[in-house]
Design a protein around this motif. Structure first.
Motif, mmCIF file in Angstrom:
data_model
loop_
_atom_site.group_PDB
_atom_site.id
_atom_site.type_symbol
_atom_site.label_atom_id
_atom_site.label_comp_id
_atom_site.label_asym_id
_atom_site.label_seq_id
_atom_site.Cartn_x
_atom_site.Cartn_y
_atom_site.Cartn_z
ATOM 1 N N ALA A 184 0.825 -1.210 0.000
ATOM 2 C CA ALA A 184 0.000 0.000 0.000
ATOM 3 C C ALA A 184 0.859 1.260 0.000
ATOM 4 N N GLU A 185 1.954 1.236 0.773
ATOM 5 C CA GLU A 185 2.849 2.388 0.798
ATOM 6 C C GLU A 185 3.525 2.566 -0.553
ATOM 7 N N GLY A 186 3.885 1.472 -1.204
ATOM 8 C CA GLY A 186 4.501 1.569 -2.519
ATOM 9 C C GLY A 186 3.568 2.154 -3.561
ATOM 10 N N LEU A 187 2.292 1.795 -3.492
ATOM 11 C CA LEU A 187 1.314 2.369 -4.412
ATOM 12 C C LEU A 187 1.173 3.871 -4.173
ATOM 13 N N ARG A 188 1.191 4.276 -2.895
ATOM 14 C CA ARG A 188 1.130 5.700 -2.572
ATOM 15 C C ARG A 188 2.364 6.428 -3.106
ATOM 16 N N GLN A 189 3.527 5.806 -2.922
ATOM 17 C CA GLN A 189 4.763 6.407 -3.415
ATOM 18 C C GLN A 189 4.756 6.539 -4.932
ATOM 19 N N ALA A 190 4.261 5.508 -5.617
ATOM 20 C CA ALA A 190 4.204 5.559 -7.083
ATOM 21 C C ALA A 190 3.321 6.709 -7.545
ATOM 22 N N ALA A 191 2.180 6.883 -6.882
ATOM 23 C CA ALA A 191 1.278 7.980 -7.240
ATOM 24 C C ALA A 191 1.921 9.334 -6.962
ATOM 25 N N ALA A 192 2.641 9.437 -5.843
ATOM 26 C CA ALA A 192 3.301 10.699 -5.506
ATOM 27 C C ALA A 192 4.410 11.021 -6.504
ATOM 28 N N THR A 193 5.142 9.999 -6.933
ATOM 29 C CA THR A 193 6.188 10.198 -7.932
ATOM 30 C C THR A 193 5.582 10.650 -9.250
ATOM 31 N N ALA A 246 11.164 4.789 -4.854
ATOM 32 C CA ALA A 246 10.422 5.864 -5.527
ATOM 33 C C ALA A 246 11.227 7.157 -5.642
ATOM 34 N N SER A 247 12.541 7.063 -5.557
ATOM 35 C CA SER A 247 13.376 8.253 -5.748
ATOM 36 C C SER A 247 13.492 8.585 -7.232
ATOM 37 N N ILE A 248 13.685 9.881 -7.495
ATOM 38 C CA ILE A 248 13.887 10.395 -8.844
ATOM 39 C C ILE A 248 15.367 10.750 -8.988
ATOM 40 N N ASN A 249 15.997 10.205 -10.021
ATOM 41 C CA ASN A 249 17.441 10.371 -10.216
ATOM 42 C C ASN A 249 17.662 10.749 -11.683
ATOM 43 N N ARG A 250 18.433 11.799 -11.912
ATOM 44 C CA ARG A 250 18.519 12.365 -13.256
ATOM 45 C C ARG A 250 19.926 12.206 -13.835
ATOM 46 N N PHE A 251 19.959 11.755 -15.091
ATOM 47 C CA PHE A 251 21.205 11.552 -15.817
ATOM 48 C C PHE A 251 21.102 12.216 -17.185
ATOM 49 N N ARG A 252 22.263 12.403 -17.781
ATOM 50 C CA ARG A 252 22.346 12.907 -19.154
ATOM 51 C C ARG A 252 23.275 11.977 -19.914
ATOM 52 N N LEU A 253 22.820 11.522 -21.048
ATOM 53 C CA LEU A 253 23.647 10.670 -21.898
ATOM 54 C C LEU A 253 24.154 11.504 -23.052
ATOM 55 N N ASP A 254 25.464 11.668 -23.126
ATOM 56 C CA ASP A 254 26.087 12.486 -24.163
ATOM 57 C C ASP A 254 27.246 11.705 -24.762
ATOM 58 N N ASP A 255 27.171 11.454 -26.056
ATOM 59 C CA ASP A 255 28.229 10.730 -26.766
ATOM 60 C C ASP A 255 28.479 9.357 -26.124
ATOM 61 N N GLY A 256 27.413 8.689 -25.739
ATOM 62 C CA GLY A 256 27.515 7.338 -25.200
ATOM 63 C C GLY A 256 27.951 7.243 -23.757
ATOM 64 N N LYS A 257 28.092 8.383 -23.070
ATOM 65 C CA LYS A 257 28.550 8.376 -21.677
ATOM 66 C C LYS A 257 27.490 8.959 -20.772
ATOM 67 N N LEU A 258 27.226 8.253 -19.672
ATOM 68 C CA LEU A 258 26.283 8.743 -18.684
ATOM 69 C C LEU A 258 26.938 9.795 -17.795
#
Length: 220
Positions: A32-41, A188-200
């Motif tokens: 139930a907590e995971g469903l709440r987290q998914a909705a919040a994300t 449910a964390s949000i983590n941001r990456f950029r892929l440029d020329d094949g490198k993360l």
């Protein structure tokens, strides 16, 4: 080729996360907590551009991705969420389904090697053959890069697992696989990456301000 923005999301909480029971490839649903987290994300990302949504085919990730997709107004991404088994969690073989304390008791030598970050150490087989950490890393990082390269200049949301996030973080920062995991990998964390020329490259890590109360990292 234009850089690709990748939003890498860990699935919401499961009952097994909460009790420190190792999941691996066992297909456990969100609690139930995971469903709440998914909705919040999903709500947290609702105002952002997302062009493609991909998830692991295990239901805890797939259902988290579906929640994100349901908030998209145009285009109707909820109809086109893609599943990729290469984004599955690491397979832990005979460790799967056991509490961490049970693993240590039943397989003391293998548990010690795991905790010591011996990245080529084998684990006992169970219903499935286990992956070493190196094998796991070599599966998931190329998969993430391949998705990014297939969609240059776009923004992807990839919904996966704690181990997948760890591998992406190590790849982006050039960290040795043998070093301790001294960074959080939260449900449910949000983590941001950029892929440029094949490198993360890492843009931001561990966004959980959209989640209340506290979220779990079961290794802590």
């Amino acid at each position: 080729m234009s850089p690709t923005n990748i939003i890498l999301i860990r699935h919401g909480e499961t009952a097994w996360n909460a009790e420190r029971r190792l999941q691996g490839h066992i297909d456990i649903a969100l609690n139930a907590e995971g469903l709440r987290q998914a909705a919040a994300t999903a709500d947290a990302l609702a105002g952002e551009r997302i062009d493609v949504i991909v998830s692991s085919d295990l239901q805890r990730a797939a259902h988290t991705a579906d929640a994100v997709a349901r908030t998209r107004s145009v285009p109707p991404l909820h109809a086109t969420v893609q599943r990729d088994p290469l984004l599955r969690e690491r397979c832990f073989g005979g460790f799967e389904g056991l509490l961490y304390a049970e693993i240590e008791q039943r397989f003391p030598a293998e548990f010690a090697a795991w905790q010591a970050r011996e990245i080529d150490a084998p684990m006992p087989s169970g219903a499935r053959a286990a992956e070493t950490f190196r094998q796991f890393y070599q599966r998931v990082v190329p998969a993430i890069i391949a998705w990014g390269q297939a969609h240059p200049g776009r923004t992807l949301a990839l919904v996966a697992h704690g181990g997948v996030l760890e591998c992406a973080y190590r790849a982006a920062l050039g960290l040795s696989l043998e070093t301790p995991r001294d960074f959080p990998v939260l449900n449910a964390s949000i983590n941001r990456f950029r892929l440029d020329d094949g490198k993360l490259g890492l843009v931001s890590w561990g966004e959980v301000g959209h989640l209340h109360p506290k979220v779990l990292d079961e290794l802590s």
